[in-house]
Scaffold this active site. Structure first.
Site, PDB file in Angstrom:
ATOM      1  N   ILE A 100       5.216  35.403 -40.017  1.00 11.13           N
ATOM      2  CA  ILE A 100       4.910  35.673 -41.431  1.00 11.13           C
ATOM      3  C   ILE A 100       5.182  34.342 -42.127  1.00 11.13           C
ATOM      4  O   ILE A 100       6.225  33.715 -41.910  1.00 11.13           O
ATOM      5  CB  ILE A 100       5.764  36.832 -42.001  1.00 11.13           C
ATOM      6  CG1 ILE A 100       5.522  37.028 -43.508  1.00 11.13           C
ATOM      7  CG2 ILE A 100       7.238  36.666 -41.760  1.00 11.13           C
ATOM      8  CD1 ILE A 100       6.164  38.318 -44.083  1.00 11.13           C
ATOM      9  N   SER A 101       4.232  33.889 -42.929  1.00  5.28           N
ATOM     10  CA  SER A 101       4.351  32.566 -43.531  1.00  5.28           C
ATOM     11  C   SER A 101       5.538  32.476 -44.481  1.00  5.28           C
ATOM     12  O   SER A 101       6.004  33.474 -45.032  1.00  5.28           O
ATOM     13  CB  SER A 101       3.074  32.211 -44.294  1.00  5.28           C
ATOM     14  OG  SER A 101       1.951  32.370 -43.462  1.00  5.28           O
TER      15      SER A 101
END
Ligand code: SAH
Length: 215
Positions: free
Chosen positions: A62-63
């Protein structure tokens, strides 16, 4: 119920975003409103407001919130726009986009992540996100053109199919470079037949891979 300590962490995160140039009110508002905890597994929830990328299933990530906010700010999304996202992953960036755009079309190559995100959006009762399990390098031809395209995985070069599916006056944001090193986040604007390309900064993303995974 959100705990007091979590509110404090969230406020600190928003301040950090502001210190790093996130100054558009609508972007700050959605970053504040969206609960990143629901996009990560239970054991990582306490880290959800840290400004770091976190692992998700299928060896993906997840960024980092700052990168999500930066990409969103650069896209300059208006309420009536149709956005294509390549790399659904956890669905965090997708959900942020859905709060700003009219429709979001998101493509993920891992079936497992696609199903997870699809179910999560259903649970959240989101009605303007459309998910697809496919190789996002091909775009989403039936729904093209798109006002905005965001690619959340790095490619060695700008994928031609995605440029084709960008509207005139459309804008695309994509990390370009070698998958083993930092990449350059590029902003691409399409003006009639010409493209103008601007470098935004250095980032580190998982690679955009060809084909789709049936698990
Ligand atoms: N925005 C996501 C980022 C996930 S990481 C988030 O914040 O959770 C990048 C994602 O791109 C991964 O889920 C990976 O499986 C996906 N991906 C890589 N190559 C792809 C391709 N060709 N088509 C669609 N998705 C791809």
């Amino acid at each position: 119920m959100i705990k007091k300590s979590e509110i404090k962490k969230k406020i600190n995160l928003i301040l950090e975003l502001q210190n790093h140039g996130i100054d558009k009110a609508d972007v700050l508002k959605v970053m504040e409103e969206v609960d990143r905890q629901i996009f990560v597994e239970e054991s990582l929830r306490k880290k959800a407001y840290d400004n770091i990328a976190l692992p998700i299933d299928c060896g993906q990530t997840i960024s980092q919130p700052l990168v999500v906010a930066l990409m969103t700010q650069f896209l300059d999304i208006k309420k009536n726009m149709r956005v294509l996202e390549i790399g659904t992953g956890s669905g965090y960036q997708t959900f942020i986009l859905s709060k700003l755009a009219r429709f979001v079309y998101t493509v993920e190559r891992h079936k497992f992540l696609y199903i997870n995100a699809y179910n999560l959006f259903k649970k959240l009762m989101v009605t303007n996100i459309f998910c697809k399990h496919d190789d996002g390098g091909l775009g989403w031809k039936d729904q093209a053109p798109f006002d905005r395209i965001i690619v959340t995985a790095s490619a060695p070069e700008i994928p031609g199919k995605l440029v084709e599916q960008l509207s005139i006056n459309g804008k695309m944001i994509i990390p370009i470079g070698d998958q083993h090193n930092d990449q350059i986040l590029k902003s691409i604007s399409k003006n009639n037949e010409t493209l103008s390309i601007t470098d935004i900064g250095s980032v580190r993303f998982v690679p955009l891979l060809e084909g789709k995974e049936n698990k």
